[in-house]
Design an enzyme around this catalytic site. Structure first.
Site, PDB file in Angstrom:
ATOM      1  CE  LYS A   3      35.294  41.393  44.067  1.00 57.77           C
ATOM      2  NZ  LYS A   3      34.193  40.552  43.694  1.00 57.77           N
ATOM      3  CB  CYS A   4      34.789  47.116  38.160  1.00 58.91           C
ATOM      4  SG  CYS A   4      34.456  46.182  36.657  1.00 58.91           S
ATOM      5  N   PRO A   5      37.490  48.866  38.957  1.00 55.28           N
ATOM      6  CG  PRO A   5      38.696  50.889  38.680  1.00 55.28           C
ATOM      7  CD  PRO A   5      38.092  49.967  39.742  1.00 55.28           C
ATOM      8  CG  ASP A  30      33.341  43.005  39.579  1.00 55.49           C
ATOM      9  OD1 ASP A  30      32.150  42.892  39.930  1.00 55.49           O
ATOM     10  OD2 ASP A  30      34.023  44.015  39.820  1.00 55.49           O
TER      11      ASP A  30
END
Length: 71
Positions: A3-5, A30
């Site tokens: 998942k970001c970041p 994502d």
């Protein structure tokens, strides 16, 4: 599956390690990367060469810019 970041940070670190003009491919799942990768490229002055999506898989190819010795 990150998942970001995390994908953005991994791409940024990879671009720091390659020569100017080298291309790095990022494959992510994502949907936030659709916004975050182009934004990072603009901010860091890298070139987003291509961006594709297929079946929830996002692929980005980014060309590294010239980095200053203090980057």
């Amino acid at each position: 599956g990150l998942k970001c970041p995390e994908p953005v940070m991994m791409l940024r670190n990879a671009l720091r390690k390659v020569e100017t003009g080298s291309q790095v491919k990022l494959i992510a799942t994502d949907p936030s990367t659709l916004r975050d990768i182009p934004t990072m490229c603009r901010f860091m002055q890298h070139t987003l060469v291509s961006q594709t999506e297929r079946d929830g898989i996002y692929e980005f190819v980014v060309s590294a810019r010239t980095l200053s010795p203090h980057a």
